[in-house]
Design an enzyme around this catalytic site. Structure first.
Site, PDB file in Angstrom:
ATOM      1  N   ARG A  80       0.825  -1.199   0.000  1.00  0.00           N
ATOM      2  CA  ARG A  80       0.000   0.000   0.000  1.00  0.00           C
ATOM      3  C   ARG A  80       0.871   1.266   0.000  1.00  0.00           C
ATOM      4  O   ARG A  80       0.575   2.229  -0.695  1.00  0.00           O
ATOM      5  CB  ARG A  80      -0.903  -0.015   1.238  1.00  0.00           C
ATOM      6  CG  ARG A  80      -1.896   1.134   1.318  1.00  0.00           C
ATOM      7  CD  ARG A  80      -2.923   0.853   2.415  1.00  0.00           C
ATOM      8  NE  ARG A  80      -3.952   1.868   2.501  1.00  0.00           N
ATOM      9  CZ  ARG A  80      -3.903   2.928   3.306  1.00  0.00           C
ATOM     10  NH1 ARG A  80      -2.856   3.119   4.095  1.00  0.00           N
ATOM     11  NH2 ARG A  80      -4.893   3.786   3.324  1.00  0.00           N
TER      12      ARG A  80
ATOM     13  N   HIS B  93       0.639   4.142  -2.805  1.00  0.00           N
ATOM     14  CA  HIS B  93       0.330   5.530  -2.437  1.00  0.00           C
ATOM     15  C   HIS B  93       1.460   6.478  -2.838  1.00  0.00           C
ATOM     16  O   HIS B  93       1.211   7.634  -3.174  1.00  0.00           O
ATOM     17  CB  HIS B  93       0.047   5.638  -0.939  1.00  0.00           C
ATOM     18  CG  HIS B  93      -1.312   5.135  -0.569  1.00  0.00           C
ATOM     19  ND1 HIS B  93      -1.938   5.448   0.620  1.00  0.00           N
ATOM     20  CD2 HIS B  93      -2.182   4.334  -1.234  1.00  0.00           C
ATOM     21  CE1 HIS B  93      -3.134   4.865   0.664  1.00  0.00           C
ATOM     22  NE2 HIS B  93      -3.293   4.175  -0.448  1.00  0.00           N
TER      23      HIS B  93
ATOM     24  N   HIS C 178      -5.496  -6.572  -2.699  1.00  0.00           N
ATOM     25  CA  HIS C 178      -6.357  -6.758  -1.525  1.00  0.00           C
ATOM     26  C   HIS C 178      -6.621  -8.236  -1.219  1.00  0.00           C
ATOM     27  O   HIS C 178      -7.537  -8.562  -0.487  1.00  0.00           O
ATOM     28  CB  HIS C 178      -7.666  -5.969  -1.703  1.00  0.00           C
ATOM     29  CG  HIS C 178      -7.468  -4.490  -1.581  1.00  0.00           C
ATOM     30  ND1 HIS C 178      -8.417  -3.564  -1.961  1.00  0.00           N
ATOM     31  CD2 HIS C 178      -6.415  -3.765  -1.119  1.00  0.00           C
ATOM     32  CE1 HIS C 178      -7.942  -2.332  -1.733  1.00  0.00           C
ATOM     33  NE2 HIS C 178      -6.738  -2.430  -1.233  1.00  0.00           N
TER      34      HIS C 178
END
Ligand SMILES: *[C@@H]1O[C@H](CO)[C@@H](O)[C@H](O)[C@H]1NC(C)=O
Ligand SMILES: *[C@@H]1O[C@H](CO)[C@@H](O)[C@H](O)[C@H]1NC(C)=O
Ligand SMILES: *[C@@H]1O[C@H](CO)[C@@H](O)[C@H](O)[C@H]1NC(C)=O
Ligand SMILES: *[C@@H]1O[C@H](CO)[C@@H](O)[C@H](O)[C@H]1NC(C)=O
Ligand SMILES: *[C@@H]1O[C@H](CO)[C@@H](O)[C@H](O)[C@H]1NC(C)=O
Ligand SMILES: *[C@@H]1O[C@H](CO)[C@@H](O)[C@H](O)[C@H]1NC(C)=O
Length: 327
Positions: A63, A67, A194
């Site tokens: 993540r 980002h 995910h």
């Protein structure tokens, strides 16, 4: 045509396809081969020990890299702390109290500064660490083109504007990807990240109690999953930071169960489940739910593509000595 010219033309064709525009290959698989020969070993050891301590860290690193790349390029700006010149991206809404893994990158950087001082960028460390995190949790392995340099600044508003939110419609999320040269297939494939990790209740609680202001649960959410999520995230503010696995079935294994879950209405985030609401994305979801091999292959391809977004190379940026501050 001799062997090396075939290889070269294949490489340029690959770069061409990858970026969709006529640019030269900016990164290189062998970038640190002579300047930091133990790089991959040092990074993998750091990631291995972080995941051995806490499996969730694999997802946290993934993540963090996403980002970093999607806000203003894979240039390590997310790793910078506040300074007198700029506000950290760590304060941006999508990162505040949720971005994790900074200590893991710091520890790897410290070891690299001993082995090869001022040589390896923080942006490359994060990109390599994520490849290892995916591989160590059961996902594919891929080769990482290297040579990224670190940003001289951070941009909190870019992080707020460009990082997709779990509450957005698919078209908005897709627009954020296409703005960076990624496409609808990358949206589906990278959402497959995910398959590991956890989400805080506030990111999906509306689906449990008040979907679209209806006062009811999201009708597309599987009943059994709904009941179990309501017990993890009761309808009270103090449950907002409780955690639920993004993939209920195999939360610590990087596999294709994320897609199997979506097919049977068991996606956790609204932004994941909506992949089933559009023909073009739903057909890919069904495909990956059946063929883990192709998911693994396409995930590796999309990760390499993600790793090219907004990179700084050559004389741009710098090689930070400490990932949290500019030199
Ligand atoms: C690489 O690591 C090995 C031990 O794993 C060590 O013997 C060697 O000196 C290191 N090489 C460099 C260039 O740091
Ligand atoms: C191990 O993980 C825990 C969280 O589960 C964290 O608080 C701790 O700092 C980690 N320790 C190391 C050495 O990384
Ligand atoms: C920061 O990002 C915002 C939003 O993307 C952009 O408008 C602005 O120009 C950026 N600032 C700098 C200094 O690059
Ligand atoms: C989606 O994007 C449109 C156009 O940029 C914007 O007006 C709308 O507020 C966005 N929706 C959400 C939920 O962010
Ligand atoms: C949905 O699929 C997942 C993974 O195959 C499985 O664990 C779960 O029980 C399924 N749920 C339903 C309602 O079939
Ligand atoms: C999506 O599926 C519906 C129903 O099967 C069909 O009518 C429509 O043409 C499809 N749209 C696209 C873009 O494939």
């Amino acid at each position: 045509m001799n062997y090396s010219s075939i290889k070269l033309s294949n490489l340029s064709l690959f770069c061409l396809l990858l970026l969709g525009t006529l640019v030269s290959c900016q990164l290189d698989y062998k970038f640190y081969d002579s300047t930091c020969p133990n790089l991959t070993k040092i990074v993998q050891a750091g990631v291995w020990s972080a995941i051995a301590n806490e499996t969730r860290m694999a997802a946290s690193l993934l993540r963090l890299h996403f980002h970093d790349c999607i806000s203003n390029g894979c240039e390590g700006s997310i790793l910078l702390d506040d300074s007198s010149k700029f506000t950290s991206e760590k304060n941006a809404f999508p990162n505040k109290n949720s971005a994790r893994g900074f200590e893991v990158i710091d520890a790897i950087k410290a070891n690299l500064e001993k082995a090869c001082p001022s040589t390896v960028s923080c942006a490359d460390i994060l990109t390599l660490a994520v490849r290892d995190a995916v591989y160590l949790t059961g996902g594919p392995y891929w080769f990482v083109p290297l040579g990224r340099r670190d940003s001289l600044t951070a941009n909190e508003s870019a992080a707020n504007a460009n990082i997709p939110s779990p509450f957005e419609p698919l078209e908005n999320i897709t627009a954020k990807f296409t703005a960076k040269g990624l496409d609808l297939k990358d949206v589906v494939v990278l959402s497959g990240a995910h398959t590991i990790g956890f989400a805080q209740c506030f990111t999906f609680k509306n689906r449990l109690f008040n979907f679209d202001g209806s006062g009811e649960a999201d009708p597309t959410l599987d009943e059994t999953l709904l009941a179990s999520l309501r017990s993890v995230c009761p309808n009270k503010d103090d449950s907002d930071t409780n955690l639920a696995p993004l993939d209920q079935a195999t939360s610590s294994v990087f596999d294709n169960f994320f897609y199997k879950n979506l097919v049977n209405n068991s996606g956790l985030l609204q932004s994941d489940q909506i992949l089933m609401s559009d023909n073009r994305t739903a057909s890919l979801v069904v495909y990956y739910s059946k063929f883990p091999y192709w998911f693994n292959r396409d995930f590796a391809t999309s990760m390499v593509k993600l790793g090219y977004v907004g990179v700084l190379t050559g004389q741009n940026g710098e090689i930070r000595k400490n990932c949290r501050v500019t030199n």
